[in-house]
Design an enzyme around this catalytic site. Structure first.
Site, PDB file in Angstrom:
ATOM      1  N   THR A 132      65.716  85.470 -46.800  1.00  0.00           N
ATOM      2  CA  THR A 132      66.398  84.787 -45.675  1.00  0.00           C
ATOM      3  C   THR A 132      67.435  85.960 -45.085  1.00  0.00           C
ATOM      4  O   THR A 132      67.758  86.938 -45.972  1.00  0.00           O
ATOM      5  CB  THR A 132      67.280  83.632 -46.252  1.00  0.00           C
ATOM      6  OG1 THR A 132      68.199  83.240 -45.311  1.00  0.00           O
ATOM      7  CG2 THR A 132      68.128  83.991 -47.454  1.00  0.00           C
ATOM      8  N   ASP A 133      67.751  85.576 -43.883  1.00  0.00           N
ATOM      9  CA  ASP A 133      68.722  86.550 -43.287  1.00  0.00           C
ATOM     10  C   ASP A 133      70.173  86.152 -43.821  1.00  0.00           C
ATOM     11  O   ASP A 133      71.034  87.256 -43.679  1.00  0.00           O
ATOM     12  CB  ASP A 133      68.720  86.180 -41.806  1.00  0.00           C
ATOM     13  CG  ASP A 133      68.941  84.766 -41.309  1.00  0.00           C
ATOM     14  OD1 ASP A 133      69.334  84.131 -42.086  1.00  0.00           O
ATOM     15  OD2 ASP A 133      69.203  84.597 -40.002  1.00  0.00           O
ATOM     16  N   GLU A 134      70.301  85.168 -44.658  1.00  0.00           N
ATOM     17  CA  GLU A 134      71.838  85.039 -45.194  1.00  0.00           C
ATOM     18  C   GLU A 134      72.068  86.005 -45.890  1.00  0.00           C
ATOM     19  O   GLU A 134      73.386  85.906 -46.509  1.00  0.00           O
ATOM     20  CB  GLU A 134      71.623  83.539 -45.733  1.00  0.00           C
ATOM     21  CG  GLU A 134      71.541  82.366 -44.694  1.00  0.00           C
ATOM     22  CD  GLU A 134      71.879  81.109 -45.018  1.00  0.00           C
ATOM     23  OE1 GLU A 134      72.973  80.815 -46.299  1.00  0.00           O
ATOM     24  OE2 GLU A 134      71.403  80.130 -44.321  1.00  0.00           O
ATOM     25  N   TYR A 157      74.094  80.067 -52.313  1.00  0.00           N
ATOM     26  CA  TYR A 157      72.627  80.118 -51.890  1.00  0.00           C
ATOM     27  C   TYR A 157      72.411  81.614 -51.598  1.00  0.00           C
ATOM     28  O   TYR A 157      71.415  82.128 -51.921  1.00  0.00           O
ATOM     29  CB  TYR A 157      72.250  79.286 -50.762  1.00  0.00           C
ATOM     30  CG  TYR A 157      71.059  79.460 -50.103  1.00  0.00           C
ATOM     31  CD1 TYR A 157      69.794  79.449 -50.776  1.00  0.00           C
ATOM     32  CD2 TYR A 157      71.030  79.778 -48.801  1.00  0.00           C
ATOM     33  CE1 TYR A 157      68.643  79.670 -50.236  1.00  0.00           C
ATOM     34  CE2 TYR A 157      69.833  80.487 -48.062  1.00  0.00           C
ATOM     35  CZ  TYR A 157      68.805  80.399 -48.794  1.00  0.00           C
ATOM     36  OH  TYR A 157      67.531  80.648 -48.368  1.00  0.00           O
ATOM     37  N   LYS A 161      69.820  84.591 -53.162  1.00  0.00           N
ATOM     38  CA  LYS A 161      68.689  84.895 -52.543  1.00  0.00           C
ATOM     39  C   LYS A 161      68.834  86.568 -52.579  1.00  0.00           C
ATOM     40  O   LYS A 161      68.023  87.362 -52.689  1.00  0.00           O
ATOM     41  CB  LYS A 161      68.333  84.510 -51.218  1.00  0.00           C
ATOM     42  CG  LYS A 161      67.912  82.889 -51.041  1.00  0.00           C
ATOM     43  CD  LYS A 161      66.687  82.707 -51.901  1.00  0.00           C
ATOM     44  CE  LYS A 161      65.511  83.451 -50.739  1.00  0.00           C
ATOM     45  NZ  LYS A 161      64.331  82.896 -51.564  1.00  0.00           N
TER      46      LYS A 161
END
Ligand code: NAD
Ligand code: DAU
Length: 349
Positions: A132-134, A157, A161
């Site tokens: 993810t870009d997070e 989260y 990741k």
């Protein structure tokens, strides 16, 4: 060439679209869909391909290393496309450990099982990690996440990741395990669990329930239609050099409030309600803890190197998405009964 491909999390939102694309497009591959069927996993999402001769469903939990070793030994997976994860930021704020167990430990288990199977002889093998870009944290008013942006995860989260990305790279560096990683922006489309912004708001409008906007609603996300994410994964899986990272995004930034206003207008039209009716449900609620202000992806590398570009405009994608939810009320009723009601009360009351 016949290949055994393991896709994890294929009963979830994005995974189901990836499984469908691979099963239909590559009859010479055998696609194994491994999923433990958490609250987010649903075999209805892939009902249309369940009888395909090149498809097998494996109910299993990536947290269980013994189960992973046995399945890898039995099926000799040539490649893994790893999507299984706990995926909702709000849930990670309530229960971070579930995210560490599945996203970090589960990913390490898959990496170990892959190594145990191939004993570090990796000709024509690949471990594709979907992320993810997070992991990059939050942007200010300007700037874009590039593949070289430093990791700065802010939620449990995102940290889980980021950690899984690091594990994958460390196995590449240490054991020569062949990998690629992609980091994607916010997806939307059919089959997304109605805990995420767009399906939650579609469901609430249908039921005349409040639309809970966190904080001032000026948070920005970059939205990508899920089919375009699946196509990007296909492109990267087949064309990327080993060890590469690709950002995937929609070139499509919206503040939450602007997006919600368009969604409300479309819902008014489709439900034949008076103009402005759905927007009356907008309610400002307490902000998400540690809420990332802005995500925006620079997907130029993927476009330049491999020729991928989103094929669906936001207007088209949103319209198709709403139509899917309006036509699939049984699906929505099924997933919003039972434990969803408890989740909703705990989250929003
Ligand atoms: P999802 O929550 O809809 O689906 C996750 C799937 O993984 C479910 O089918 C669930 O049953 C399965 N799963 C969870 N824990 C498992 C376990 N321990 N063992 C086996 N299966 C398990 O998630 P999604 O939105 O489809 O996201 C898929 C992947 O893409 C995730 O890795 C996520 O981090 C990543 N991603 C999502 C988005 C997005 O906008 N949704 C954007 C970028 C990246
Ligand atoms: O950026 C990629 C990520 O996008 C993925 O890695 C995650 O798996 C996915 O869940 C998504 O994370 P977000 O937190 O951005 O998505 P969510 O749909 O939960 O929220 C989108 C925005 O809307 C965010 O700013 C929070 C806000 N929001 C969300 C909900 C559920 C609200 O204002 N109200 C809500 O009820």
């Amino acid at each position: 060439m016949k290949k055994n491909i393991l896709i994890t999390g294929g009963a979830g939102f994005i995974g189901s679209h990836v499984v469908r694309l691979f099963v239909n497009k590559y009859p010479d591959y055998h696609i194994y869909n491994l999923d433990s069927l958490t609250y987010a996993g649903n075999l209805e999402n892939i009902k249309d391909i369940e009888k395909a001769p090149n498809y097998t469903f494996l109910k299993a939990d990536i947290k269980d290393i013994n189960q992973m070793n046995t399945l890898f030994k039995t099926h000799q997976f040539d490649a893994v496309i790893h999507l299984a994860a706990e995926s909702h930021v709000d849930r990670s704020i309530k229960d971070p450990n579930a995210f560490i167990e599945t996203n970090v430990l589960g990913t390490a288990n898959l990496l170990n099982a892959f190594r145990n199977t191939w004993q570090d002889n990796y000709t024509d093998k690949l471990f594709y990690h979907v992320s993810t870009d997070e992991v990059y944290g939050s942007l200010g008013k300007t700037g874009l996440f590039e593949e070289t942006t430093s990791y700065d995860p802010q939620s449990p989260y995102a940290a889980s990741k980021a950690s899984s990305d690091h594990m994958v790279r460390s196995f590449g560096n240490t054991y020569g395990l062949p990998f690629v990683i992609s980091n994607c922006s916010n997806n939307y489309g059919a089959n997304q669990f109605p805990e995420k912004l767009i399906p939650l708001f579609i469901n609430n409008i249908q039921n005349g329930k409040a639309l809970p906007v966190y904080g001032d609603g000026q948070y920005t996300r970059d939205w990508l239609f899920v089919d375009d994410h699946a196509k990007a994964i296909d492109t990267i899986f087949h064309q990327s050099e080993l060890g590469e990272t690709y950002n995937i995004g929609g070139f499509n930034e919206w503040t939450n409030l602007d997006l919600i206003k368009i969604l409300c207008e479309l819902m008014d039209e489709k439900l034949q309600k008076p103009k402005g009716d759905s927007a009356k449900l907008i309610t400002y609620v307490k902000d998400r803890a540690g809420h990332d202000r802005r995500y925006a992806i620079d997907a130029t590398k993927l476009n330049k190197d491999l020729g991928w570009y989103p094929s669906v405009t936001f207007e088209e994608g949103l319209s198709k998405t709403i139509d899917w939810y309006l036509e699939n009320t049984k699906w929505l009723d099924n997933v919003t009964s039972g434990s969803y009601q408890d989740y909703y009360k705990k989250m929003y009351s």
